[in-house]
Scaffold this motif. Structure first.
Motif, PDB file in Angstrom:
ATOM      1  N   LEU A 128       8.902   3.256  -4.691  1.00  0.00           N
ATOM      2  CA  LEU A 128       7.824   4.093  -5.237  1.00  0.00           C
ATOM      3  C   LEU A 128       6.511   3.321  -5.267  1.00  0.00           C
ATOM      4  O   LEU A 128       5.586   3.664  -5.992  1.00  0.00           O
ATOM      5  CB  LEU A 128       8.168   4.604  -6.639  1.00  0.00           C
ATOM      6  CG  LEU A 128       9.206   5.705  -6.700  1.00  0.00           C
ATOM      7  CD1 LEU A 128       9.358   6.216  -8.129  1.00  0.00           C
ATOM      8  CD2 LEU A 128       8.893   6.861  -5.772  1.00  0.00           C
ATOM      9  N   GLY A 129       6.414   2.281  -4.453  1.00  0.00           N
ATOM     10  CA  GLY A 129       5.188   1.500  -4.371  1.00  0.00           C
ATOM     11  C   GLY A 129       4.189   2.102  -3.407  1.00  0.00           C
ATOM     12  O   GLY A 129       4.455   3.115  -2.748  1.00  0.00           O
ATOM     13  N   THR A 130       3.040   1.471  -3.342  1.00  0.00           N
ATOM     14  CA  THR A 130       1.989   1.891  -2.421  1.00  0.00           C
ATOM     15  C   THR A 130       1.708   0.754  -1.457  1.00  0.00           C
ATOM     16  O   THR A 130       1.918  -0.418  -1.775  1.00  0.00           O
ATOM     17  CB  THR A 130       0.701   2.258  -3.175  1.00  0.00           C
ATOM     18  OG1 THR A 130       0.314   1.157  -3.993  1.00  0.00           O
ATOM     19  CG2 THR A 130       0.904   3.490  -4.046  1.00  0.00           C
ATOM     20  N   PRO A 131       1.241   1.064  -0.263  1.00  0.00           N
ATOM     21  CA  PRO A 131       0.984   0.003   0.713  1.00  0.00           C
ATOM     22  C   PRO A 131      -0.123  -0.927   0.225  1.00  0.00           C
ATOM     23  O   PRO A 131      -1.019  -0.512  -0.503  1.00  0.00           O
ATOM     24  CB  PRO A 131       0.566   0.740   1.984  1.00  0.00           C
ATOM     25  CG  PRO A 131       0.352   2.151   1.605  1.00  0.00           C
ATOM     26  CD  PRO A 131       0.916   2.377   0.246  1.00  0.00           C
ATOM     27  N   VAL A 132      -0.023  -2.167   0.630  1.00  0.00           N
ATOM     28  CA  VAL A 132      -1.011  -3.155   0.196  1.00  0.00           C
ATOM     29  C   VAL A 132      -2.070  -3.426   1.264  1.00  0.00           C
ATOM     30  O   VAL A 132      -2.895  -4.311   1.090  1.00  0.00           O
ATOM     31  CB  VAL A 132      -0.321  -4.481  -0.208  1.00  0.00           C
ATOM     32  CG1 VAL A 132       0.540  -4.278  -1.433  1.00  0.00           C
ATOM     33  CG2 VAL A 132       0.496  -5.047   0.937  1.00  0.00           C
ATOM     34  N   ASP A 133      -2.060  -2.643   2.335  1.00  0.00           N
ATOM     35  CA  ASP A 133      -3.019  -2.902   3.416  1.00  0.00           C
ATOM     36  C   ASP A 133      -4.439  -2.468   3.080  1.00  0.00           C
ATOM     37  O   ASP A 133      -5.366  -2.775   3.803  1.00  0.00           O
ATOM     38  CB  ASP A 133      -2.558  -2.251   4.715  1.00  0.00           C
ATOM     39  CG  ASP A 133      -2.525  -0.728   4.671  1.00  0.00           C
ATOM     40  OD1 ASP A 133      -2.975  -0.129   3.673  1.00  0.00           O
ATOM     41  OD2 ASP A 133      -2.038  -0.136   5.653  1.00  0.00           O
ATOM     42  N   GLY A 134      -4.626  -1.734   1.998  1.00  0.00           N
ATOM     43  CA  GLY A 134      -5.967  -1.344   1.577  1.00  0.00           C
ATOM     44  C   GLY A 134      -6.534  -0.137   2.289  1.00  0.00           C
ATOM     45  O   GLY A 134      -7.646   0.278   1.990  1.00  0.00           O
ATOM     46  N   ALA A 135      -5.801   0.435   3.246  1.00  0.00           N
ATOM     47  CA  ALA A 135      -6.336   1.582   3.978  1.00  0.00           C
ATOM     48  C   ALA A 135      -6.373   2.841   3.112  1.00  0.00           C
ATOM     49  O   ALA A 135      -7.247   3.680   3.282  1.00  0.00           O
ATOM     50  CB  ALA A 135      -5.514   1.834   5.239  1.00  0.00           C
TER      51      ALA A 135
END
Length: 143
Positions: free
Chosen positions: A107-114
Motif C-alpha cells: 500500500l506504498g507509493t512510488p519514490v521516484d517523485g513522478a
C-alpha cells in the motif's frame, strides 16, 4: 516519463485541494474532472483546473469504515484508509490494477517523485488527490 518542466501549478492545487473537491450524489458531481464513488452512494469529485502535461485522479473512502479483516492482516490496520486511497490514486494514474500494485508496492507509493499527491480529511472522508505526468490535463479513472 519525467515530470513536465512546469510543475508549479500542481503543488498549489494540492495545497488548496479542499477548494476543488465536492461531495454529492453521482448526478451532483457528474461534471467533475474525475471522481471517486463511495460505498454509501456518495461521490467525491475534483473540480480543479486542468494542468497541461499532468493527469489527475482522486480516491476517497469513509474514514470510519471498518477495514476488511483480510486486508488488515495483509497490510496492517494503522492509517489504513489513507494508505489505501494513496495506492488507489496511484493505480488510477499508472493505469495499473490494485492487485498488481500490491505485488510491487504493497500500500506504498512510488519514490521516484513522478506522482505528486496529498491525502486529507474532508468531512467524514479520507481523500487522496494525485497528479502524474501525462497527456494533457485529463482525468484518470472514474472508480
Amino acid at each position: 516519463m519525467p515530470p513536465p518542466s512546469d510543475l508549479r501549478p500542481v503543488p498549489g492545487l494540492l495545497a488548496a485541494a479542499e477548494r476543488h473537491l465536492r461531495i454529492g450524489t453521482p448526478a451532483e458531481v457528474a461534471a467533475a474532472t474525475t471522481r471517486s464513488h463511495l460505498d454509501d452512494g456518495r461521490c467525491v469529485g475534483w473540480y480543479g483546473p486542468p494542468v497541461p502535461g499532468w493527469r489527475v485522479a482522486v480516491d476517497a473512502e469513509r474514514a470510519d469504515a471498518p477495514v476488511p479483516p483480510a486486508l488488515a492482516r495483509r497490510f496492517g490496520p494503522g492509517d489504513f484508509w489513507a494508505r489505501w486511497t494513496r495506492a488507489e490514486c496511484c493505480c488510477k494514474l499508472a493505469d495499473v490494477p490494485i492487485a498488481t500494485w500490491w505485488r510491487r508496492h504493497g500500500l506504498g507509493t512510488p519514490v521516484d517523485g513522478a506522482t505528486l499527491w496529498r491525502t486529507l480529511r474532508v468531512a467524514d472522508l479520507v481523500v487522496t488527490v494525485g497528479f502524474a505526468p501525462g497527456q494533457g490535463g485529463g482525468p484518470i479513472g472514474r472508480a
